[in-house]
Each structure stands twice: as C-alpha cells, then as structure tokens.
Design a protein around this motif. Structure first.
Motif, PDB file in Angstrom:
ATOM      1  N   GLY A 242      -7.603   5.812  -5.048  1.00 59.30           N
ATOM      2  CA  GLY A 242      -8.650   4.963  -5.634  1.00 59.30           C
ATOM      3  C   GLY A 242      -8.471   4.832  -7.139  1.00 59.30           C
ATOM      4  O   GLY A 242      -8.617   3.742  -7.702  1.00 59.30           O
TER       5      GLY A 242
ATOM      6  N   LEU B  31      -8.404  -4.677  -1.513  1.00 60.31           N
ATOM      7  CA  LEU B  31      -8.130  -3.342  -0.962  1.00 60.31           C
ATOM      8  C   LEU B  31      -8.775  -3.126   0.405  1.00 60.31           C
ATOM      9  O   LEU B  31      -8.201  -2.468   1.267  1.00 60.31           O
ATOM     10  N   ARG B  32      -9.967  -3.683   0.612  1.00 59.32           N
ATOM     11  CA  ARG B  32     -10.655  -3.411   1.881  1.00 59.32           C
ATOM     12  C   ARG B  32      -9.933  -4.047   3.074  1.00 59.32           C
ATOM     13  O   ARG B  32     -10.159  -3.677   4.216  1.00 59.32           O
TER      14      ARG B  32
ATOM     15  N   PHE C 111     -11.832  -4.828  -4.824  1.00 55.90           N
ATOM     16  CA  PHE C 111     -12.390  -4.364  -3.549  1.00 55.90           C
ATOM     17  C   PHE C 111     -12.008  -5.323  -2.429  1.00 55.90           C
ATOM     18  O   PHE C 111     -11.642  -4.909  -1.319  1.00 55.90           O
TER      19      PHE C 111
ATOM     20  N   THR D  74      -6.965  -2.863  -9.645  1.00 54.46           N
ATOM     21  CA  THR D  74      -6.202  -3.839  -8.855  1.00 54.46           C
ATOM     22  C   THR D  74      -6.691  -5.268  -9.106  1.00 54.46           C
ATOM     23  O   THR D  74      -5.886  -6.195  -9.259  1.00 54.46           O
TER      24      THR D  74
ATOM     25  N   SER E  46     -11.488   4.741  -0.947  1.00 50.61           N
ATOM     26  CA  SER E  46     -10.665   4.489  -2.140  1.00 50.61           C
ATOM     27  C   SER E  46     -10.929   3.075  -2.664  1.00 50.61           C
ATOM     28  O   SER E  46     -10.941   2.839  -3.878  1.00 50.61           O
ATOM     29  N   SER E  47     -11.147   2.133  -1.747  1.00 50.42           N
ATOM     30  CA  SER E  47     -11.476   0.764  -2.159  1.00 50.42           C
ATOM     31  C   SER E  47     -12.795   0.736  -2.917  1.00 50.42           C
ATOM     32  O   SER E  47     -12.980  -0.041  -3.848  1.00 50.42           O
ATOM     33  N   HIS E  48     -13.723   1.610  -2.501  1.00 48.55           N
ATOM     34  CA  HIS E  48     -15.015   1.667  -3.183  1.00 48.55           C
ATOM     35  C   HIS E  48     -14.910   2.175  -4.618  1.00 48.55           C
ATOM     36  O   HIS E  48     -15.754   1.877  -5.448  1.00 48.55           O
TER      37      HIS E  48
ATOM     38  N   ILE F 251      -5.252   1.707   3.321  1.00 52.89           N
ATOM     39  CA  ILE F 251      -6.030   2.249   2.190  1.00 52.89           C
ATOM     40  C   ILE F 251      -7.399   2.683   2.727  1.00 52.89           C
ATOM     41  O   ILE F 251      -8.121   1.861   3.301  1.00 52.89           O
TER      42      ILE F 251
ATOM     43  N   GLN G 149      -6.715  -3.824   3.448  1.00 57.76           N
ATOM     44  CA  GLN G 149      -5.497  -3.035   3.686  1.00 57.76           C
ATOM     45  C   GLN G 149      -5.830  -1.892   4.640  1.00 57.76           C
ATOM     46  O   GLN G 149      -6.582  -0.990   4.263  1.00 57.76           O
TER      47      GLN G 149
ATOM     48  N   SER H 275       0.820  -1.215   0.000  1.00 56.07           N
ATOM     49  CA  SER H 275       0.000   0.000   0.000  1.00 56.07           C
ATOM     50  C   SER H 275       0.852   1.262   0.000  1.00 56.07           C
ATOM     51  O   SER H 275       0.503   2.265  -0.614  1.00 56.07           O
TER      52      SER H 275
END
Ligand SMILES: [Fe+2]
Length: 372
Positions: free
Chosen positions: A165, A206-207, A203, A171, A216-218, A212, A209, A100
């Motif tokens: 994001g 990322l969620r 998602f 990703t 931004s994951s959204h 993060i 992490q 990250s």
C-alpha cells in the motif's frame, strides 16, 4: 557527510555517497573530487543536492570514527527499487496497465531488508532528481512505513499489505498531467483540485487488480485523510482511517518535508521532528507518530552542533530512544580553536549541557573556512 545544495557545490569538494540517475546509472561515485564539469553534470540531471564529505570529520586524528552511516536499506536495494517503480509507473502512464507482480516483489525485498536491519535509525535522506521525485518518494515511504510496522509488532502478512500500500500510495499521480505533477512551486486552486483526485484515481486502478489486497488499495485511497477529519478525499477521521493509511500519511509527510525540491531545500531532521510533532492530533494519530519519530535520528551521525558550553562538536553516536542526547566529539573548543583530537562528550551523562544549535550544511562549510 553533509548534504550540500548543488548550487553551493565547489570544485575540490569530495563526494561522500554515490549519486545515481533514476535509471540506476552511477553519475558520480563516492570519493570523486568535484570539478566544474561534474558539477554541471549534476545540474543537467536536475539533482538538487549531493552528500559531500564533512571537512571536520576528515581532518580529525581518528577520521574513521564515522566510517559508514548505518542505513535501513542498502544503497543497491534502494536504487533497484526506484528503477523498478519508475519503469512500472511509466508503463502504467502509457498503457493504463499495472504490473502488480513487480510491486509485490519490490515490496517483498524491501521488507526483508528492513527486518534484517531492525533497530537501525534513519540518519540520511536520499537524493532525487526532479523527474525521479515520485519514484524515490514511493520507495522511501515504503521503507519508513515498513519500519514503523515492524516497531508496532506487525506480522509478515500485515507488513506485506502495509508495504505494498505504501509503495503504491501515489499510483493515482500517474494519471495527473505532468505539468501539474512536477510544477516547480505552489499549485493554483484549480490545479490543486486536479491533484487532490489522485487518491481516488489510485484506488480505482488498484481495486481492479486481483493480486493487490483490497486493504492495500485503501491505503492509496486514504493516505491524505487527517486524524481530525480535515483531510481528503472522504474527510474520514480517527480510527475510520485504516491504521495502514495512518502510518503512510505520517511517512508521506515526513519524506516530503525532508526532501530537497528544485524550489525549496528540505528541512533538517530536527526541524522536521518539530513540524511533525506540531501536527500530532490534527493531521496524525499521536500514538503512531510517537512510534514513527522514535526511529528518526534528530541529530544524525556526522552532524555538527553547538553546545550550551560554547563548544562545537560532531555527532559520533546516537542511541535509539535517547536521540536528543547523542555522543559527541569536540571539534572547536569554547575559545573558538579547532581541535583535531578533542574530548568526547556523552550527553546522556552531561545532563546540564544542551545542544543549542545545529549547523546547516552551508554553515559547516562557512565554519570550516572561517577557521582555516
Ligand atoms: Fe499522495
């Protein structure tokens, strides 16, 4: 400078912009005169196009009229960002671990530069190899989204969430089999189904992490949603799609349609502008789209256009907000004679003169040859 497809390159043409591999290695420097060996090298690296000096600009009496095209992000910054994203995404594919911090730092220096160059317009698209497409795309979507965020008056915190994001929006593609990811040509229905899972995959990574922001994951989750609810993966519409994701959706499509692919040349900015406009309300939030498009030079510097008067002219200046009325210099008069020091035409003042055609890179070369 003109972006010329690698298949149309000829010995003797002069490189107008450095060409790098995804590892950041300089393949060809500005000013290089192409020969067959260099052209083969570009093909080996799977580069679809290169910026070549515009023959008309070079022949003009005041050929320094367009010295450099101002860019939103410097070349070194872009090359460095692509390198970092490439390495970090490769690690993710291999180890399922996401660094990250690397992404946060990269988003940070891209934001710094976009803020420093605020007011600059987008004139050029970057050149990518087939393998490097996703990495160059991620960086460019980040730059375009951040620029839009600046225009919308975002504060630094919002810009950080948005830029991160945007940089990470694809990703989930790192978990898609490579045969599908870089397949040259359209996907089958089954392959598309696999591909359309990448927002969920992203998602999911990322969620987890902690560094993060969830918002931004959204962006990764929602970047293929459409404003009318016709997108994937949740068929969200309107303001149910987070504003950051609505921005990234626009930057994502714009970058995709203007980039050259091995099987298809990218659209020119004026064509892309029309395509984007036709998708307002259905695909895109119309208010954000308007802000986004205000930064695009529809007729970029050094383009060649034909006027309703019959003259052919070079674009020498673009005024933000007045992108359809650039300042021009005549290079071929209405009788078809080449002009080395033709008159300047300011289209913001010549209101009855219109641009009726923009030359493609191939047409510019043909025009130059026909006037020789
Ligand atoms: Fe995507």
């Amino acid at each position: 400078m003109q972006k010329v497809a690698t298949v149309r390159l000829q010995p003797g043409m002069i490189v107008a912009r450095n060409v790098f591999s995804i590892e950041g290695v300089l393949l060809l420097g500005t000013g290089t005169i192409l020969n067959n060996a260099y052209i083969e090298r570009l093909q080996q690296f799977d580069l679809t196009s290169v910026y070549i000096k515009n023959p008309f600009t070079d022949q003009m009496a005041d050929s320094d009229i367009i010295d450099t095209i101002p860019e939103v992000v410097r070349e070194e910054t872009r090359v460095q960002a692509v390198q970092v994203v490439h390495t970090a995404f490769q690690n993710l594919s291999a180890t399922r671990q996401l660094d990250s911090q690397q992404f946060k730092e990269t988003a940070g220096f891209l934001i710094d530069e976009v803020i420093k160059n605020r007011g600059a317009m987008i004139h050029l698209t970057d050149i990518r190899s087939r393998d490097g497409y996703t990495f160059g795309h991620s960086v460019n979507v980040c730059v375009l989204s951040t620029l839009t965020g600046v225009q919308l008056g975002y504060n630094i915190l919002q810009l950080r969430e948005l830029a991160l994001g945007a940089l990470l929006h694809d990703t989930g593609k790192m978990l898609i089999p490579k045969e599908i990811l870089i397949k040259p040509g359209p996907l089958t229905a089954e392959e598309r189904k696999v591909m359309e899972q990448h927002p969920d995959y992203g998602f999911d990574i990322l969620r987890r992490q902690s560094e993060i922001p969830l918002i931004s994951s959204h962006v990764a989750l929602q970047h293929h949603e459409k404003f009318d609810g016709g997108g994937y993966t949740r068929s969200l519409g309107g303001s149910d799609i987070h504003e950051y994701a609505r921005i990234v959706a626009i930057a994502d499509v714009y970058d995709a349609i203007t980039s050259d692919r091995p099987y298809k040349e990218g659209s020119l900015p004026h064509e892309a502008y029309e395509i984007m406009m036709s998708l307002a309300n259905t695909h895109f939030d119309p208010v954000i789209l308007k802000t986004f498009l205000s930064q695009i030079a529809i007729y970029p510097l050094d383009s060649i256009v034909r006027l309703s008067s019959g003259e052919i002219a070079l674009v020498t200046r673009v005024i933000p907000g007045l992108q359809t009325r650039p300042i021009l210099k005549v290079i071929v008069d209405a009788d078809g004679r080449r002009q080395k020091d033709g008159p300047e035409i300011d289209l913001t003042k010549h209101l009855t003169t219109f641009i009726d055609k923009i030359f493609t890179p191939a047409e510019i070369l043909d025009l130059d040859a026909s006037l020789a």
